[in-house]
Design a protein around this motif. Structure first.
Motif, PDB file in Angstrom:
ATOM      1  N   GLU A   1       0.835  -1.207   0.000  1.00  0.00           N
ATOM      2  CA  GLU A   1       0.000   0.000   0.000  1.00  0.00           C
ATOM      3  C   GLU A   1       0.866   1.251   0.000  1.00  0.00           C
ATOM      4  OE1 GLU A   1      -3.236   0.266   2.795  1.00  0.00           O
ATOM      5  OE2 GLU A   1      -3.491  -1.913   2.739  1.00  0.00           O
ATOM      6  N   GLN A   2       1.901   1.262   0.827  1.00  0.00           N
ATOM      7  CA  GLN A   2       2.801   2.410   0.889  1.00  0.00           C
ATOM      8  C   GLN A   2       3.584   2.548  -0.418  1.00  0.00           C
ATOM      9  OE1 GLN A   2       2.972   4.686   3.518  1.00  0.00           O
ATOM     10  NE2 GLN A   2       4.068   5.824   1.970  1.00  0.00           N
ATOM     11  N   LEU A   3       4.014   1.439  -0.972  1.00  0.00           N
ATOM     12  CA  LEU A   3       4.750   1.471  -2.239  1.00  0.00           C
ATOM     13  C   LEU A   3       3.878   2.026  -3.364  1.00  0.00           C
ATOM     14  CD1 LEU A   3       6.623  -1.936  -1.993  1.00  0.00           C
ATOM     15  CD2 LEU A   3       7.674   0.342  -1.917  1.00  0.00           C
ATOM     16  N   THR A   4       2.602   1.711  -3.334  1.00  0.00           N
ATOM     17  CA  THR A   4       1.680   2.253  -4.333  1.00  0.00           C
ATOM     18  C   THR A   4       1.614   3.770  -4.215  1.00  0.00           C
ATOM     19  OG1 THR A   4       0.398   0.213  -4.362  1.00  0.00           O
ATOM     20  CG2 THR A   4      -0.701   2.186  -5.185  1.00  0.00           C
ATOM     21  N   SER A   5       1.599   4.267  -3.003  1.00  0.00           N
ATOM     22  CA  SER A   5       1.610   5.708  -2.773  1.00  0.00           C
ATOM     23  C   SER A   5       2.914   6.325  -3.292  1.00  0.00           C
ATOM     24  CB  SER A   5       1.437   6.000  -1.284  1.00  0.00           C
ATOM     25  OG  SER A   5       1.573   7.369  -1.031  1.00  0.00           O
ATOM     26  N   TYR A   6       4.025   5.660  -3.011  1.00  0.00           N
ATOM     27  CA  TYR A   6       5.315   6.141  -3.518  1.00  0.00           C
ATOM     28  C   TYR A   6       5.326   6.145  -5.044  1.00  0.00           C
ATOM     29  CZ  TYR A   6       7.361   5.581   1.186  1.00  0.00           C
ATOM     30  OH  TYR A   6       7.646   5.681   2.519  1.00  0.00           O
ATOM     31  N   GLN A   7       4.742   5.126  -5.652  1.00  0.00           N
ATOM     32  CA  GLN A   7       4.700   5.052  -7.112  1.00  0.00           C
ATOM     33  C   GLN A   7       3.920   6.221  -7.688  1.00  0.00           C
ATOM     34  OE1 GLN A   7       6.318   2.956  -9.181  1.00  0.00           O
ATOM     35  NE2 GLN A   7       5.520   4.158 -10.869  1.00  0.00           N
ATOM     36  N   GLN A   8       2.826   6.578  -7.054  1.00  0.00           N
ATOM     37  CA  GLN A   8       2.043   7.731  -7.514  1.00  0.00           C
ATOM     38  C   GLN A   8       2.865   9.008  -7.416  1.00  0.00           C
ATOM     39  OE1 GLN A   8      -1.403   7.404  -4.979  1.00  0.00           O
ATOM     40  NE2 GLN A   8      -2.477   6.061  -6.411  1.00  0.00           N
ATOM     41  N   THR A   9       3.630   9.146  -6.352  1.00  0.00           N
ATOM     42  CA  THR A   9       4.499  10.310  -6.187  1.00  0.00           C
ATOM     43  C   THR A   9       5.521  10.374  -7.312  1.00  0.00           C
ATOM     44  OG1 THR A   9       4.238  10.284  -3.785  1.00  0.00           O
ATOM     45  CG2 THR A   9       6.176  11.410  -4.650  1.00  0.00           C
ATOM     46  N   VAL A  10       6.138   9.239  -7.617  1.00  0.00           N
ATOM     47  CA  VAL A  10       7.146   9.185  -8.680  1.00  0.00           C
ATOM     48  C   VAL A  10       6.515   9.532 -10.030  1.00  0.00           C
ATOM     49  CG1 VAL A  10       8.659   7.622  -9.967  1.00  0.00           C
ATOM     50  CG2 VAL A  10       8.679   7.606  -7.474  1.00  0.00           C
ATOM     51  N   GLU A  11       5.320   9.026 -10.286  1.00  0.00           N
ATOM     52  CA  GLU A  11       4.641   9.337 -11.542  1.00  0.00           C
ATOM     53  C   GLU A  11       4.349  10.834 -11.652  1.00  0.00           C
ATOM     54  OE1 GLU A  11       1.263   6.726 -11.731  1.00  0.00           O
ATOM     55  OE2 GLU A  11       2.537   4.964 -11.961  1.00  0.00           O
ATOM     56  N   GLU A  12       3.940  11.453 -10.560  1.00  0.00           N
ATOM     57  CA  GLU A  12       3.687  12.890 -10.558  1.00  0.00           C
ATOM     58  C   GLU A  12       4.978  13.663 -10.811  1.00  0.00           C
ATOM     59  OE1 GLU A  12       1.794  13.755  -6.835  1.00  0.00           O
ATOM     60  OE2 GLU A  12       0.040  12.553  -7.336  1.00  0.00           O
ATOM     61  N   LEU A  13       6.054  13.259 -10.155  1.00  0.00           N
ATOM     62  CA  LEU A  13       7.344  13.924 -10.354  1.00  0.00           C
ATOM     63  C   LEU A  13       7.813  13.767 -11.795  1.00  0.00           C
ATOM     64  CD1 LEU A  13       9.247  12.884  -7.103  1.00  0.00           C
ATOM     65  CD2 LEU A  13       8.338  15.150  -7.654  1.00  0.00           C
ATOM     66  N   SER A  14       7.623  12.598 -12.350  1.00  0.00           N
ATOM     67  CA  SER A  14       8.020  12.338 -13.732  1.00  0.00           C
ATOM     68  C   SER A  14       7.222  13.218 -14.690  1.00  0.00           C
ATOM     69  CB  SER A  14       7.818  10.865 -14.063  1.00  0.00           C
ATOM     70  OG  SER A  14       8.204  10.605 -15.380  1.00  0.00           O
ATOM     71  N   HIS A  15       5.930  13.306 -14.454  1.00  0.00           N
ATOM     72  CA  HIS A  15       5.072  14.130 -15.295  1.00  0.00           C
ATOM     73  C   HIS A  15       5.474  15.602 -15.205  1.00  0.00           C
ATOM     74  CE1 HIS A  15       1.536  15.358 -17.505  1.00  0.00           C
ATOM     75  NE2 HIS A  15       1.238  16.198 -16.536  1.00  0.00           N
ATOM     76  N   GLU A  16       5.713  16.069 -13.998  1.00  0.00           N
ATOM     77  CA  GLU A  16       6.116  17.464 -13.792  1.00  0.00           C
ATOM     78  C   GLU A  16       7.455  17.752 -14.448  1.00  0.00           C
ATOM     79  OE1 GLU A  16       6.049  18.229  -9.606  1.00  0.00           O
ATOM     80  OE2 GLU A  16       3.914  17.747  -9.450  1.00  0.00           O
ATOM     81  N   SER A  17       8.410  16.838 -14.307  1.00  0.00           N
ATOM     82  CA  SER A  17       9.740  17.079 -14.867  1.00  0.00           C
ATOM     83  C   SER A  17       9.724  17.047 -16.381  1.00  0.00           C
ATOM     84  CB  SER A  17      10.754  16.074 -14.316  1.00  0.00           C
ATOM     85  OG  SER A  17      10.538  14.796 -14.854  1.00  0.00           O
ATOM     86  N   SER A  18       8.824  16.263 -16.973  1.00  0.00           N
ATOM     87  CA  SER A  18       8.763  16.200 -18.429  1.00  0.00           C
ATOM     88  C   SER A  18       8.086  17.430 -19.026  1.00  0.00           C
ATOM     89  CB  SER A  18       8.047  14.934 -18.891  1.00  0.00           C
ATOM     90  OG  SER A  18       6.691  14.963 -18.516  1.00  0.00           O
ATOM     91  N   ASN A  19       7.365  18.192 -18.219  1.00  0.00           N
ATOM     92  CA  ASN A  19       6.679  19.380 -18.689  1.00  0.00           C
ATOM     93  C   ASN A  19       7.485  20.652 -18.460  1.00  0.00           C
ATOM     94  OD1 ASN A  19       4.419  18.060 -19.653  1.00  0.00           O
ATOM     95  ND2 ASN A  19       3.402  18.112 -17.685  1.00  0.00           N
ATOM     96  N   LYS A  20       8.663  20.532 -17.850  1.00  0.00           N
ATOM     97  CA  LYS A  20       9.484  21.706 -17.605  1.00  0.00           C
ATOM     98  C   LYS A  20      10.296  22.043 -18.860  1.00  0.00           C
ATOM     99  CE  LYS A  20       9.975  21.405 -12.660  1.00  0.00           C
ATOM    100  NZ  LYS A  20      10.875  21.275 -11.534  1.00  0.00           N
ATOM    101  N   PRO A  21      10.415  23.328 -19.172  1.00  0.00           N
ATOM    102  CA  PRO A  21      11.250  23.705 -20.326  1.00  0.00           C
ATOM    103  C   PRO A  21      12.725  23.459 -20.008  1.00  0.00           C
ATOM    104  CG  PRO A  21      10.474  25.649 -19.167  1.00  0.00           C
ATOM    105  CD  PRO A  21       9.812  24.456 -18.521  1.00  0.00           C
ATOM    106  N   PHE A  22      13.493  23.207 -21.039  1.00  0.00           N
ATOM    107  CA  PHE A  22      14.918  22.924 -20.859  1.00  0.00           C
ATOM    108  C   PHE A  22      15.698  24.179 -20.703  1.00  0.00           C
ATOM    109  CE2 PHE A  22      13.233  19.241 -22.975  1.00  0.00           C
ATOM    110  CZ  PHE A  22      13.733  18.232 -22.170  1.00  0.00           C
TER     111      PHE A  22
END
Length: 72
Positions: A51-72
């Motif tokens: 259950e905790q790992l699932t929460s961590y996975q959601q956090t990582v997915e959000e971070l990944s999404h945010e980082s991919s939307n940042k300009p270089f």
């Protein structure tokens, strides 16, 4: 006995969150490390840890999404 893979996954996710908050370079690499650690941990975890790992996975997915939307 503590689940070492779970600990590594938690630490990797926390480091990724810190890197994202401070704008440090290498966030994408840290996200990959966290994802790999989460995968390894999931297979050897209790239901509560999963259950905790699932929460961590959601956090990582959000971070990944945010980082991919940042300009270089």
């Amino acid at each position: 006995m503590a689940n070492r893979h779970f600990q590594l996954a938690r630490e990797a996710v926390e480091k990724a969150e810190q890197m994202a908050a401070s704008g440090q370079q290498g966030l994408q690499n840290q996200i990959e490390i966290a994802t790999n650690n989460l995968s390894a941990a999931f297979h050897q975890s209790t239901s509560a840890e999963k259950e905790q790992l699932t929460s961590y996975q959601q956090t990582v997915e959000e971070l990944s999404h945010e980082s991919s939307n940042k300009p270089f």
